[in-house]
Structure formats: C-alpha cells, structure tokens
Design a protein around this motif. Structure first.
Motif, mmCIF file in Angstrom:
data_model
loop_
_atom_site.group_PDB
_atom_site.id
_atom_site.type_symbol
_atom_site.label_atom_id
_atom_site.label_comp_id
_atom_site.label_asym_id
_atom_site.label_seq_id
_atom_site.Cartn_x
_atom_site.Cartn_y
_atom_site.Cartn_z
ATOM 1 N N GLY A 52 32.366 -14.368 0.431
ATOM 2 C CA GLY A 52 31.718 -13.224 1.052
ATOM 3 C C GLY A 52 30.245 -13.469 1.303
ATOM 4 N N GLY A 53 29.505 -12.389 1.366
ATOM 5 C CA GLY A 53 28.074 -12.497 1.625
ATOM 6 C C GLY A 53 27.773 -12.741 3.086
ATOM 7 N N LEU A 54 26.542 -13.119 3.345
ATOM 8 C CA LEU A 54 26.095 -13.296 4.724
ATOM 9 C C LEU A 54 25.793 -14.748 5.097
ATOM 10 N N ASN A 55 25.805 -15.643 4.119
ATOM 11 C CA ASN A 55 25.423 -17.029 4.390
ATOM 12 C C ASN A 55 26.615 -17.969 4.354
ATOM 13 N N GLY A 56 26.526 -18.993 5.188
ATOM 14 C CA GLY A 56 27.506 -20.066 5.158
ATOM 15 C C GLY A 56 27.274 -20.923 3.921
ATOM 16 N N ARG A 57 28.179 -21.862 3.713
ATOM 17 C CA ARG A 57 28.122 -22.720 2.534
ATOM 18 C C ARG A 57 28.529 -24.139 2.896
ATOM 19 N N LYS A 58 27.916 -25.087 2.211
ATOM 20 C CA LYS A 58 28.394 -26.466 2.241
ATOM 21 C C LYS A 58 28.899 -26.750 0.836
ATOM 22 N N ILE A 59 30.141 -27.262 0.737
ATOM 23 C CA ILE A 59 30.694 -27.560 -0.575
ATOM 24 C C ILE A 59 31.154 -29.012 -0.637
ATOM 25 N N GLN A 60 31.117 -29.556 -1.849
ATOM 26 C CA GLN A 60 31.636 -30.889 -2.099
ATOM 27 C C GLN A 60 32.372 -30.860 -3.431
ATOM 28 N N MET A 61 33.640 -31.267 -3.393
ATOM 29 C CA MET A 61 34.487 -31.249 -4.581
ATOM 30 C C MET A 61 34.712 -32.663 -5.103
ATOM 31 N N ASN A 62 34.516 -32.849 -6.400
ATOM 32 C CA ASN A 62 34.847 -34.092 -7.078
ATOM 33 C C ASN A 62 36.324 -34.000 -7.453
ATOM 34 N N CYS A 63 37.144 -34.849 -6.855
ATOM 35 C CA CYS A 63 38.595 -34.763 -7.067
ATOM 36 C C CYS A 63 39.007 -35.049 -8.503
ATOM 37 N N GLU A 64 38.337 -35.970 -9.146
ATOM 38 C CA GLU A 64 38.707 -36.372 -10.503
ATOM 39 C C GLU A 64 38.483 -35.256 -11.520
ATOM 40 N N HIS A 65 37.346 -34.563 -11.409
ATOM 41 C CA HIS A 65 36.982 -33.558 -12.409
ATOM 42 C C HIS A 65 37.117 -32.118 -11.920
ATOM 43 N N GLY A 66 37.299 -31.922 -10.617
ATOM 44 C CA GLY A 66 37.444 -30.582 -10.070
ATOM 45 C C GLY A 66 36.144 -29.818 -9.913
ATOM 46 N N LYS A 67 35.019 -30.454 -10.191
ATOM 47 C CA LYS A 67 33.711 -29.796 -10.047
ATOM 48 C C LYS A 67 33.384 -29.643 -8.560
ATOM 49 N N VAL A 68 32.792 -28.503 -8.206
ATOM 50 C CA VAL A 68 32.397 -28.261 -6.827
ATOM 51 C C VAL A 68 30.909 -27.961 -6.784
ATOM 52 N N LEU A 69 30.199 -28.718 -5.959
ATOM 53 C CA LEU A 69 28.782 -28.465 -5.716
ATOM 54 C C LEU A 69 28.668 -27.605 -4.471
ATOM 55 N N LEU A 70 27.780 -26.628 -4.506
ATOM 56 C CA LEU A 70 27.645 -25.670 -3.415
ATOM 57 C C LEU A 70 26.192 -25.567 -2.993
ATOM 58 N N LYS A 71 25.984 -25.503 -1.686
ATOM 59 C CA LYS A 71 24.653 -25.265 -1.141
ATOM 60 C C LYS A 71 24.796 -24.219 -0.043
ATOM 61 N N TYR A 72 23.951 -23.187 -0.099
ATOM 62 C CA TYR A 72 24.001 -22.144 0.923
ATOM 63 C C TYR A 72 23.321 -22.622 2.201
ATOM 64 N N ALA A 73 23.894 -22.206 3.329
ATOM 65 C CA ALA A 73 23.351 -22.548 4.651
ATOM 66 C C ALA A 73 22.573 -21.354 5.199
ATOM 67 N N SER A 74 21.837 -21.592 6.256
ATOM 68 C CA SER A 74 21.052 -20.523 6.872
ATOM 69 C C SER A 74 21.954 -19.555 7.626
ATOM 70 N N ARG A 75 21.455 -18.402 7.957
ATOM 71 C CA ARG A 75 22.211 -17.338 8.637
ATOM 72 C C ARG A 75 22.656 -17.720 10.032
ATOM 73 N N ILE A 76 22.033 -18.687 10.679
ATOM 74 C CA ILE A 76 22.370 -18.979 12.080
ATOM 75 C C ILE A 76 23.643 -19.811 12.226
ATOM 76 N N MET A 77 24.246 -20.191 11.112
ATOM 77 C CA MET A 77 25.421 -21.044 11.119
ATOM 78 C C MET A 77 26.681 -20.294 11.563
ATOM 79 N N ASN A 78 27.557 -20.966 12.241
ATOM 80 C CA ASN A 78 28.893 -20.439 12.561
ATOM 81 C C ASN A 78 29.924 -21.265 11.841
ATOM 82 N N SER A 79 31.111 -20.705 11.625
ATOM 83 C CA SER A 79 32.168 -21.384 10.876
ATOM 84 C C SER A 79 32.722 -22.566 11.646
#
Length: 157
Positions: A130-157
C-alpha cells in the motif's frame, strides 16, 4: 544488496532459485509475492500487474490469480514443500492519486495475494504494501531476507 548472481524480473515474470543468489524487481501498484522454503533455502518471486484474469485471451502471470499458483508450482518443482514455505508481500501502492475508485488496483492486488496464500495455507511472515510510493526489492533466495528501498512518487508500476 547481494553482489554477484542476481536476476531482475519484470511484470508477468516468475523466478525461483536457490543458494546465495538474489531476485529483484521494482513495484508500483503491482505486487510481488516472495516465497522462501526455510528448510531447503529455495526462494521464488513473482511480479503481477492485475489481480484477476478475466477469461479473455491467454492465461498470463500478469494476473495475480494465475501468477501466485504458478509461483507455488515452480517452488514445488524445485523440491520445496508447502509446509516449509513462508511468504512476504510487497507493492500495491496507490500510484494514481487522481482516481476516484472505491478500491484501487493496488489494494485489489494485495487482497488477491493474501487470499490465495491463505487458500494454500502459506504463512505470510512480512509485508510492506500500500501507501503512495513504489518500491525496489531484492530477495536473497538462500535466507529469504528481502531488502527494500522506496522509490519516488513519479514512478509507475
């Protein structure tokens, strides 16, 4: 972020892998479901645009109700067991602030993920949706950890 082996997925794609590798994507109103097998270190991610395929044209993983079961099937083909899977959900932002829909597409995408995972009895252990910002995510397959960084409002899906 993981250095080395990384796969970027786009709308309508599904990827599963194992070991110290990463899967990443960028989301707006789209949703990504990340699955991790806690016993085998297998990870998988999808990226879908719309919640439901409307029976028009070919079934496509661009739709949540097609993409999520296909992601689960891909995990099972890698030797995973549903009882060892955990899920994390990301995306579903309200990217269009000018729409007057009572329920925006991002919200519907989130709901379909929750419902299908519940049907398969796969526990959701984390979500950032949810929310108003896009996201960039990266998942480590071995451990299942996900790193997340919010994107600016001008982004489209």
């Amino acid at each position: 972020m993981i250095q080395g082996n990384s796969t970027f997925i786009h709308v309508g794609q599904i990827h599963t892998d194992y070991g110290p590798v990463a899967i990443s994507t960028v989301l707006g109103s789209c949703v990504a479901v990340c699955l991790h097998d806690t016993k085998l270190g297998i990870g998988g991610m999808n990226h879908y645009l719309l919640p439901f395929w409307n029976n028009n044209g070919l079934q496509s993983p661009r739709f949540g109700n097609i993409s999520i079961p296909k992601l689960i099937e891909a995990m099972l083909e890698h030797g995973s067991d549903i009882k060892n899977m955990e899920a994390k959900i990301f995306g579903g932002a309200s990217m269009n602030i000018y729409t007057s829909d009572t329920m925006m597409i991002g919200e519907k995408n989130i709901l379909v993920a929750r419902e299908i995972l519940k049907e398969y009895k796969i526990r959701i252990v984390a979500e950032d949706v949810g929310g108003l910002n896009g996201r960039k995510i990266q998942m480590n397959c071995e451990h299942g950890k996900v790193l997340l960084k919010y994107a600016s409002r001008i982004m489209n899906s």
